[in-house]
Design a protein around this motif. Structure first.
Motif: not given
Length: 139
Positions: A109-116
């Protein structure tokens, strides 16, 4: 570092916002500037005729997204002068694009490293800088 809220009072950034700042620093990315709030917004006046735009129709330059006008006529008249300074906002760097698209190596699944990050999608970053969902690591 403390930020100002809409009323101008000092507010502590939320945990997800602090975690995002730490991730950006860890990967040597520049800090994202604070979102402007109502109290720190620039003067709402037309760049050409300087008329007050509070409560009025506002046209924004579609290229730089910074400059405001009261009418298409003012925007056209100002273009010769404004075009010398008008630059589109910078896009994400190649590093930011790569981090944005990273997935968890366990669940894919996407990690979303650059999202809160939310409470159910906490991220663990290993010393080697491999990243994965904390929940996946613990199972």
């Amino acid at each position: 570092e403390k930020e100002k809220n809409d009323e101008g009072a000092t507010a502590t950034p939320s945990f997800p916002a602090l975690a995002l700042r730490c991730r950006r620093a860890l990967f040597d990315l520049p800090e994202v500037p604070n979102r402007p709030n109502k109290s720190s917004s620039p003067e709402l006046s037309c760049r050409k005729c300087r008329s007050d735009l509070k409560g009025c129709k506002q046209l924004r330059c579609s290229r730089c997204k910074k400059v405001l006008y009261c009418s298409e006529a003012c925007q056209r008249q100002d273009w010769k002068e404004h075009s010398q300074d008008c630059k589109p906002p910078p896009g994400p760097s190649p590093e930011e694009l790569e981090l944005r698209d990273r997935t968890c190596p366990i669940c894919l699944e996407p990690l979303g490293l650059l999202a809160e990050s939310s409470a159910d999608k906490k991220i663990s970053i290993l010393q080697c800088l491999h990243c994965l969902h904390t929940m996946c690591w613990n199972h």
